[in-house]
Write a protein that holds these residues in place. Structure first.
Motif, mmCIF file in Angstrom:
data_model
loop_
_atom_site.group_PDB
_atom_site.id
_atom_site.type_symbol
_atom_site.label_atom_id
_atom_site.label_comp_id
_atom_site.label_asym_id
_atom_site.label_seq_id
_atom_site.Cartn_x
_atom_site.Cartn_y
_atom_site.Cartn_z
ATOM 1 N N ILE A 204 0.851 -1.193 0.000
ATOM 2 C CA ILE A 204 0.000 0.000 0.000
ATOM 3 C C ILE A 204 0.889 1.247 0.000
ATOM 4 C CG2 ILE A 204 -1.831 1.208 1.243
ATOM 5 C CD1 ILE A 204 -2.747 -1.540 0.399
ATOM 6 N N MET A 208 1.322 4.109 -2.833
ATOM 7 C CA MET A 208 0.943 5.505 -2.545
ATOM 8 C C MET A 208 2.038 6.454 -3.018
ATOM 9 S SD MET A 208 -0.803 4.757 1.110
ATOM 10 C CE MET A 208 -0.427 6.315 1.860
ATOM 11 N N ILE A 219 -6.403 5.025 -2.966
ATOM 12 C CA ILE A 219 -6.653 5.970 -1.869
ATOM 13 C C ILE A 219 -5.826 7.245 -2.060
ATOM 14 C CG2 ILE A 219 -7.449 4.337 -0.131
ATOM 15 C CD1 ILE A 219 -4.695 4.041 0.962
ATOM 16 N N THR A 220 -4.674 7.139 -2.742
ATOM 17 C CA THR A 220 -3.890 8.387 -2.922
ATOM 18 C C THR A 220 -4.585 9.286 -3.942
ATOM 19 O OG1 THR A 220 -2.125 6.748 -2.915
ATOM 20 C CG2 THR A 220 -1.454 9.058 -3.037
ATOM 21 N N GLY A 222 -7.633 9.339 -4.564
ATOM 22 C CA GLY A 222 -8.821 9.842 -3.856
ATOM 23 C C GLY A 222 -8.447 11.076 -3.054
ATOM 24 N N MET A 223 -7.242 10.981 -2.381
ATOM 25 C CA MET A 223 -6.800 12.110 -1.568
ATOM 26 C C MET A 223 -6.565 13.315 -2.460
ATOM 27 S SD MET A 223 -3.324 12.366 0.731
ATOM 28 C CE MET A 223 -2.160 12.518 -0.609
ATOM 29 N N GLY A 226 -9.605 14.846 -3.511
ATOM 30 C CA GLY A 226 -10.515 15.184 -2.415
ATOM 31 C C GLY A 226 -11.752 14.322 -2.408
ATOM 32 N N ASN A 227 -11.686 13.145 -3.022
ATOM 33 C CA ASN A 227 -12.874 12.294 -3.141
ATOM 34 C C ASN A 227 -12.884 11.307 -1.978
ATOM 35 O OD1 ASN A 227 -14.564 10.218 -3.714
ATOM 36 N ND2 ASN A 227 -13.942 10.002 -5.856
ATOM 37 N N THR A 228 -13.511 11.712 -0.852
ATOM 38 C CA THR A 228 -13.448 10.863 0.366
ATOM 39 C C THR A 228 -14.142 9.526 0.138
ATOM 40 O OG1 THR A 228 -15.367 12.111 1.017
ATOM 41 C CG2 THR A 228 -13.263 12.648 2.106
ATOM 42 N N ILE A 231 -11.585 7.242 -1.091
ATOM 43 C CA ILE A 231 -10.606 6.890 -0.046
ATOM 44 C C ILE A 231 -11.206 5.844 0.889
ATOM 45 C CG2 ILE A 231 -9.314 7.752 1.940
ATOM 46 C CD1 ILE A 231 -9.091 10.419 0.655
ATOM 47 N N LEU A 232 -12.418 6.115 1.350
ATOM 48 C CA LEU A 232 -13.029 5.200 2.335
ATOM 49 C C LEU A 232 -13.250 3.817 1.719
ATOM 50 C CD1 LEU A 232 -15.463 7.530 4.287
ATOM 51 C CD2 LEU A 232 -13.544 6.180 5.185
ATOM 52 N N MET A 235 -10.021 2.082 1.565
ATOM 53 C CA MET A 235 -9.571 1.593 2.874
ATOM 54 C C MET A 235 -10.331 0.332 3.273
ATOM 55 S SD MET A 235 -9.199 5.216 4.834
ATOM 56 C CE MET A 235 -8.889 4.541 6.466
ATOM 57 N N ILE A 238 -9.009 -2.535 1.352
ATOM 58 C CA ILE A 238 -7.673 -2.919 1.855
ATOM 59 C C ILE A 238 -7.832 -3.735 3.134
ATOM 60 C CG2 ILE A 238 -5.575 -1.986 2.936
ATOM 61 C CD1 ILE A 238 -5.818 0.400 0.990
#
Lengths: 264, 244, 260, 258
Positions: A204, A208, A219-220, A222-223, A226-228, A231-232, A235, A238
């Motif tokens: 992971i 990243m 998730i990166t 997403g960061m 800004g798309n939470t 990201i969620l 996660m 994962i």
């Protein structure tokens, strides 16, 4: 250990509590998002589940979610496999032969404190940003616990058992294969379990830093956007895959070490 | 000192009935030995006596009142070594007294007294990890007697010890018992040990456990293992048990 | 037996010397690898000395980076074990707490601490708070697990002894539960330390303006392999030192010769 | 009944002034001072001694796991220097291989010696039946009770077809009741399949029940104090007055009488 004073809680009771707190958690999450200003930062649980569901069909970046997971898993298995073939023999040699230990252990102790992820910059410098640098990082992150546990497994063989084997006429080579190896299997599995979770973390992290697909990449990006929700959901997947890997390994261990399990 | 009364004690784990309607009395200052085949629930019996296990039915009275670990002073010595490895011998012995909230002065006195009683004064500041099995058992005995218990329960405390050590600790226990007049309930497999120490012997049956026989042991103390009367008493108990 | 021991120490010294000399030969003598990607021990030593005073290229001397990293790491670590150990003990002893908290804990646990970094950065920016939270998450999990297992493994004979002396549940926990779980708790503290130190490096590499992780990442951008190695060695050394301190603490606190 | 003193040269096992001392740091601890004893073929000799008086060290020397500091041990005419399958050992802690089933443990010796599979299977089956464990071939040691583990230990030693059996306090850890059972088991197994046996214990009753001859050891540093011939009819009844008289008489010689 003697049985607990009060009755051990039955399986059903733990399951009930598990569902209760799970739904409780989701409820709080949903209510918090709906009624407070948290929703600027946090999506509702249903949005996340919807996204995870849809991503089995719709692409994230250039591929669907399962493809990303598979890409990460491929990297993990190559790096982890490398760590096992190098780590287990090294650990056993260190455990069995005093000279082996004297040669390998000091160098191992030198490199051991450096966390696996600290090798990322050097790995990228050495192997570029492609797959091989990720394999290297995963291997380095996993190998420490594999060596350590194989070493302690091989060096802590019960001398009474080796004595008994000698008495039954076993020659040194036979003692190694029929006594030392089998008795260190449980300890080696402990190392494999820790190694697997470190590998999953390492892939992971590596993704990243620099990758074009994979769970870490999800998730990166997403960061960055800004798309939470992304990201969620990244996660959650994962976490689930990590859980799956650990329980698969535990199943394998139960099969191989049936002799080590108490129970009537 | 305390009189113990047990009426219709019944206990089962799930469907398996372990103790089946056990009733008996132990006079004040009595030394009762309980003997029975392996796995006949002797330990469950002892644990139920002190409310460590909750019982299906039946009542257990000490001096007429229901057993209550805070009111009644009971000490329990188990087969496994129950000394606490993170405490020195002195702290182990004081463990019970501190919970019972004895005064500082009393704790100091009592610790000295019981350590001398079991001959462990020299080892007061050692950790259990440095001591042999018989010394550890002596520490548990000292810890038990330190709280001046009304009732002392012992679950085969000498089961794992060498022959010669067992002889010594048995004689020591009888001496301490005569000195302190504590009521003792002593569980054992070893018939010779039971006949050697007890004033009363109770024989339990196999599961579900019942009281098979409960009788006085009239032999005068100190007893000689090879005397005719001793051997005859031993044969009597062995025939009662017939576990092989 | 004495000469045997001497023989093995000699071999160990020889093997380290061989390792260093091979490294030296491969780089400075035969130039198999360009020194920009694989510097020789000599170059790394020079870089180490230089880095003590020079700020370029990552905007900070070794000392300032180390201080920044330590501050964040210890802050997150102490918070993590400060909450994790008591929670693990309560979960291990009281069945009600276990039944309620454990399921949530089991849900969160499989997500590796590194996985939390993007969310934390999005929510808390790239400042100290985001990194401290990530480190908190990575420290709390092992301390809960070890405290929980330590309490669960308390020998029930000791619990019975305390109970028959009339101790109530809480007093038994304090007098028997915690002391017998101490070695396991300390093992947890060591694992948490390793996990926190690892999470710190990852967090600093991803989004930070200072710290050892940031330093090795910046040096990678400019291709200064010797500084990267200096950073890595420092991370390793400090990590080992912190573990050593923890072991000293353990030897003092865990009595009765029971260290794990 | 007294110590015979002279030893017969052609005996199966011969200990000639065996001594053993351990050196740690600068002081040396002498464990075995002077052990001289001989054991005939198929004789059941019990070595009786108080608690820690080097009995296990003596067994290790007889087995070849340890070297004597002085004196000499010969078994079957050959000097003992290393462990050989000719001498089987049964341990107090059973020392079974936890990862092997009962069958695996019992057949371990022949497997190491490269005995062909078919014959090995038969021999294992025979000895598992001899110790009364048929039906447990496939279970792992962790699931067996103390008594059953000892039986596997005995079967494993027998299966390697040794001429000498060394048993080092095998029932030390068993509870009183299983101990009586196991004594009868050893009596039964030995009478069916005679081997030269040296059985070490600190329990007088066990010694009188099993032995043809009892060798009494002194406290540390250990020497042979005296020997007792037990010519009671087998299998013996440990409640008979003759048995108890013998036990009491030997008890008087042992330092730890009541």
């Amino acid at each position: 250990m003697r049985k607990k004073i009060r009755f051990q809680n039955t399986k059903a009771e733990t399951a009930v509590y598990f569902c209760a707190s799970l739904t409780g958690l989701l409820l709080i999450w949903y209510l918090a998002v709906r009624y407070t200003n948290l929703n600027k930062v946090m999506p509702s649980p249903f949005e996340v589940f919807a996204f995870v569901g849809s991503s089995f069909v719709k692409n994230i970046g250039s591929r669907i979610l399962p493809f990303h997971i598979l890409a990460s898993l491929k990297r993990v298995f190559v790096g982890y496999f490398l760590a096992c073939i190098i780590g287990i023999p090294l650990g056993i040699i260190m455990g069995c032969s005093r000279t082996g230990k004297a040669v390998i252990k000091p160098i191992f102790e030198l490199l051991r404190p450096i966390p696996g992820l600290a090798w990322i910059p050097l790995a990228i410098l050495w192997f570029g940003i492609g797959e091989s640098s990720k394999y290297f990082i995963i291997c380095v992150s996993a190998i420490v616990s594999i060596i350590l546990n194989s070493y302690s497994g091989a060096s802590q063989v019960d001398p009474i058992l080796t004595g008994a084997a000698k008495m039954l006429g076993a020659r040194p080579i036979q003692i190694f294969f029929y006594i030392t190896l089998p008795s260190s299997v449980p300890q080696i599995f402990a190392g494999l379990q820790v190694g697997l979770s470190s590998s999953w973390m390492a892939v992971i992290a590596a993704e990243m830093i620099r990758a074009s697909e994979g769970a870490g990449w999800i998730i990166t990006t997403g960061m960055e956007s800004g798309n939470t929700v992304q990201i969620l959901s990244g996660m959650i997947s994962i976490g689930l895959v990590g859980l799956l890997l650990a329980s698969l390994l535990r199943l394998m261990e139960r099969g191989l070490c049936a002799w080590n399990i108490q129970g009537k | 000192m305390s009189k113990v009364e047990v009426n219709h004690l019944t206990k089962s784990f799930g469907k398996l009935k372990v103790l089946d309607d056990i009733s008996f009395q132990v006079e004040d200052g009595d030394f009762l030995c309980i003997v029975g085949p392996t796995g006949c629930g002797k330990t469950t019996f002892l644990n139920s006596l002190v409310k460590l296990y909750d019982v299906d039915c039946g009542e257990i009275l000490i001096n007429g009142e229901a057993v209550d670990l805070n009111k009644h002073s009971i000490a329990y010595i188990m087969q496994e070594y129950s000394t606490m490895s993170w405490l020195t011998v002195r702290e182990n012995v004081q463990f019970g007294m501190k919970i019972r909230k004895f005064s500082k002065k009393k704790i100091k006195e009592k610790t000295q007294e019981v350590l001398r009683m079991v001959g462990m004064e020299k080892f007061a500041d050692y950790y259990p990890g440095q001591l042999s099995a018989s010394m550890l058992q002596r520490v548990s005995i000292a810890r038990a007697f330190a709280v001046e218990p009304d009732l002392l329960l012992m679950d085969e405390p000498y089961g794992q010890l060498d022959l010669e050590l067992r002889f010594k600790l048995e004689d020591e226990l009888i001496r301490i018992w005569q000195e302190t007049k504590t009521t003792i309930i002593f569980i054992t497999h070893n018939i010779e040990e039971a006949v050697y120490m007890s004033r009363r012997i109770m024989v339990l049956t196999n599961k579900p456990t019942k009281v098979k026989e409960d009788f006085e042991n009239p032999l005068p103390l100190p007893r000689n293992v090879t005397e005719e009367s001793f051997v005859e008493m031993r044969n009597r108990v062995t025939n009662l048990i017939k576990w092989w | 037996m004495k000469e045997k021991k001497l023989k093995y120490t000699l071999i160990s010294v020889a093997s380290i010397a061989a390792f260093l000399s091979v490294w030296y030969l491969v780089t400075d003598v035969f130039h198999i690898f360009p020194s920009s990607t694989f510097p020789s021990p000599v170059k790394v030593a020079q870089a180490f000395i230089r880095k003590l005073t020079v700020k370029t290229p990552d905007g900070g001397t070794l000392a300032t980076h180390l201080a920044a990293s330590l501050k964040v790491a210890l802050y997150g670590y102490l918070l993590g074990i400060g909450i994790g150990v008591p929670l693990g003990i309560l979960m291990g002893w009281f069945r009600k707490v276990d039944l309620i908290v454990k399921p949530i804990f089991d849900l969160v646990r499989p997500i590796p601490p590194v996985g939390w970094i993007p969310l934390m950065i999005l929510w808390l920016g790239i400042g100290m708070r985001a990194k401290a939270t990530v480190i908190f998450v990575s420290a709390v999990t092992p301390s809960i697990i070890n405290a929980y297992t330590g309490i669960k493994q308390t020998n029930s004979v000791h619990i019975w002894v305390a109970r028959t002396f009339g101790a109530k549940s809480l007093e038994t926990l304090i007098k028997v539960g915690i002391p017998s779980a101490l070695p396991m708790i300390f093992a947890g503290l060591k694992v948490s330390l390793g996990a926190s130190w690892m999470a710190l490096v990852a967090a600093e590499m991803l989004a930070s303006t200072e710290g050892l992780g940031y330093m090795i990442q910046m040096n990678r951008m400019v291709g200064k392999a010797d500084n990267i190695m200096v950073g890595m060695i420092t991370i390793g050394l400090v990590g080992a030192m912190l573990t050593w301190i923890l072991e000293k603490l353990e030897n003092k606190l865990v009595k009765g010769g029971r260290t794990k | 009944m007294e110590h015979s003193g002279k030893i017969k040269k052609d005996a199966m096992i011969l200990c000639d002034h065996v001594s053993k001392s351990f050196v740690n740091g600068n002081e040396t601890a002498e464990v075995l001072k002077d052990i001289t004893l001989s054991v005939e073929e198929n004789e059941f000799v019990v070595i009786l001694g108080p608690g820690q008086c080097g009995k296990t060290t003596l067994v290790n020397i007889l087995a070849g796991l340890e070297r004597a500091s002085g004196g000499e041990v010969t078994v079957n005419g050959k000097k003992v220097t290393d462990p050989e399958p000719e001498r089987g050992v049964v341990y107090q802690k059973t020392a079974l291989f936890p990862w092997l089933t009962v069958e695996g443990n019992v057949g371990f010796g022949p497997k190491m010696a490269g005995v062909p599979k078919k014959e090995r299977k038969e021999r294992t089956k025979h000895y598992i039946e001899l110790v009364g464990l048929s039906g447990f071939e496939k279970s792992y040691p962790i699931k067996l009770s103390g008594g059953m583990r000892q039986r596997v230990g005995i079967a494993r030693a027998y299966c390697n077809n040794p001429s000498v059996l060394l048993m080092d306090e095998p029932f030390g850890h068993l509870d009183a009741q299983t101990r009586y059972l196991m004594q009868e088991e050893v009596e039964r197994i030995w009478s069916q399949d005679k081997r030269t046996v040296i059985f070490v214990t600190n329990n007088i009753e066990e010694a009188v029940y099993l032995a043809d001859r009892i060798v009494l050891l002194s406290n540390c540093p250990t020497t042979v104090r005296n020997e007792f011939k037990i010519d009671l009819q087998r299998p013996r009844d440990n409640m008979s007055s003759e048995f108890l008289r013998l036990r009491e008489e030997i008890g008087r010689h042992v330092e730890m009488t009541r």
